[in-house]
Design a protein around this motif. Structure first.
Motif, short mmCIF file in Angstrom:
data_model
loop_
_atom_site.label_atom_id
_atom_site.label_comp_id
_atom_site.label_asym_id
_atom_site.label_seq_id
_atom_site.Cartn_x
_atom_site.Cartn_y
_atom_site.Cartn_z
N UNK A 47 43.84 73.58 63.97
CA UNK A 47 44.31 74.18 62.72
C UNK A 47 43.20 74.41 61.72
N UNK A 48 42.03 73.79 61.97
CA UNK A 48 40.87 73.92 61.09
C UNK A 48 39.63 73.71 61.93
N UNK A 49 38.46 73.99 61.35
CA UNK A 49 37.22 73.66 62.05
C UNK A 49 36.88 72.17 61.91
N UNK A 50 37.63 71.46 61.06
CA UNK A 50 37.57 70.00 60.95
C UNK A 50 38.83 69.43 61.59
N UNK A 51 38.80 68.15 61.91
CA UNK A 51 40.02 67.47 62.36
C UNK A 51 40.33 66.35 61.36
N UNK B 54 31.83 61.11 68.72
CA UNK B 54 32.93 61.02 67.75
C UNK B 54 32.64 61.96 66.60
N UNK B 55 33.21 63.14 66.63
CA UNK B 55 32.90 64.17 65.65
C UNK B 55 34.16 64.64 64.93
N UNK B 56 33.97 65.21 63.75
CA UNK B 56 35.11 65.68 62.95
C UNK B 56 35.00 67.15 62.56
N UNK C 22 34.32 44.44 50.10
CA UNK C 22 35.10 43.22 49.92
C UNK C 22 36.53 43.32 50.44
N UNK C 23 36.99 44.52 50.82
CA UNK C 23 38.32 44.61 51.42
C UNK C 23 38.23 44.95 52.91
N UNK C 24 37.07 44.73 53.51
CA UNK C 24 36.88 45.03 54.93
C UNK C 24 37.88 44.28 55.80
N UNK C 25 38.22 43.06 55.41
CA UNK C 25 39.13 42.26 56.23
C UNK C 25 40.55 42.82 56.23
N UNK C 26 40.84 43.73 55.30
CA UNK C 26 42.17 44.34 55.26
C UNK C 26 42.28 45.55 56.19
N UNK C 27 41.16 46.05 56.69
CA UNK C 27 41.19 47.23 57.54
C UNK C 27 41.82 46.90 58.89
N UNK C 28 42.67 47.80 59.36
CA UNK C 28 43.31 47.64 60.67
C UNK C 28 42.63 48.53 61.70
N UNK C 29 42.41 49.79 61.36
CA UNK C 29 41.74 50.72 62.28
C UNK C 29 41.32 51.96 61.52
N UNK C 30 40.34 52.65 62.09
CA UNK C 30 39.87 53.94 61.57
C UNK C 30 39.79 54.89 62.75
N UNK C 31 40.44 56.04 62.63
CA UNK C 31 40.58 56.94 63.78
C UNK C 31 40.13 58.36 63.45
N UNK C 32 39.77 59.06 64.50
CA UNK C 32 39.46 60.49 64.42
C UNK C 32 40.45 61.22 65.32
N UNK C 33 41.29 62.07 64.75
CA UNK C 33 42.30 62.80 65.52
C UNK C 33 41.72 64.14 65.96
N UNK C 34 40.78 64.07 66.90
CA UNK C 34 40.01 65.26 67.27
C UNK C 34 40.83 66.28 68.07
N UNK C 35 42.00 65.88 68.54
CA UNK C 35 42.83 66.82 69.29
C UNK C 35 43.71 67.68 68.40
N UNK C 36 43.68 67.42 67.09
CA UNK C 36 44.51 68.18 66.15
C UNK C 36 43.75 69.44 65.73
#
Length: 251
Positions: free
Chosen positions: A239-243, A196-198, A223-237
């Protein structure tokens, strides 16, 4: 609420490579950029429904951050009171009703580690700044933090030990940061996910072979961890050397 962070490595170049297509497709509530590489007046982005905030570097074609937000913040601040950060346009802080958003482009220690001492002092100042904000309301920190925290966060850890972005000192600062009440949102959901790279070098076939580093993050107050739904890496995008990286959170 959906937040996106992307080191575009030059927004003008990225726009020519499909930035606006992704921007409209992802429909973020808050969209953060790092390494915008321009000065005021050098681009006009028509982003209907978004308020735009830019922190330009004084040096032309260098560094810089920006935030595009559907909702106007209560307050916007630039830098953290240190001359160098403000000259390089590396920090934008937006205060909302329930949290602070801090968009950061951390300095690179450089290949010969010439800037490592500065980088480490930056980390100390940033931690103090974030702890002070966190006393008031939770924080959401995003951006290119220029460090792969653990061996799982880059393809070739053994050959990169001691290199910029994977020095013991930089990684230890990141560990200390997390120990002060903050969490790495991606590892919160995917603690054992490999590959999982960016960021990928522009060298031939490196991205195709996924020889990368995870150096772009969403960090939040524990303390707001319970509010998190998801964290994603859009590696297919492209336009830059980062995604782009994405955080979904309940308001």
């Amino acid at each position: 609420m959906k937040l996106v962070s992307w080191n575009v490595n030059g927004i003008r170049a990225c726009v020519k490579k499909g930035f606006l297509d992704y921007f409209h497709e992802v429909e973020a509530d808050i969209f953060c950029l790092q390494e915008t590489k321009l000065q005021e007046g050098q681009i006009e982005l028509e982003l209907q429904g978004y308020f735009q905030y830019w922190n330009y570097a004084q040096k032309k074609g260098y560094s810089g951050t920006a935030v595009f937000s559907k909702k106007p913040p209560l307050n916007v601040s630039y830098g953290i009171g240190e001359d160098m950060e403000e000259l390089e346009g590396r920090i934008l802080t937006l205060e909302y009703e329930d949290f602070f958003l801090i968009n950061v482009y951390s300095p690179n220690a450089q290949r010969d580690l010439a800037r490592l001492d500065y980088r480490l002092s930056w980390e100390d100042r940033m931690l103090q700044y974030l702890k002070e904000l966190d006393k008031i309301k939770p924080i959401v920190l995003c951006g290119d933090l220029n460090v792969a925290h653990k061996e799982i966060d880059l393809r070739n850890p053994k050959s990169n030990v001691g290199n910029s972005g994977f020095t013991f000192e930089e990684r230890e600062k990141f560990t200390t940061f997390l120990e002060n009440g903050f969490i790495d949102s991606y590892r919160h959901f995917y603690p054992d996910q490999e590959g999982a790279y960016t960021w990928w070098s522009y060298m031939n076939k490196v991205r195709e072979r996924n020889i990368g580093w995870r150096i772009d993050y969403f960090i939040v107050s524990e303390r707001i961890a319970e509010k998190l739904i998801d964290s994603q890496i859009h590696c297919d995008v492209m336009g830059s050397d980062h995604c782009p990286v994405v955080l979904e959170i309940n308001e």
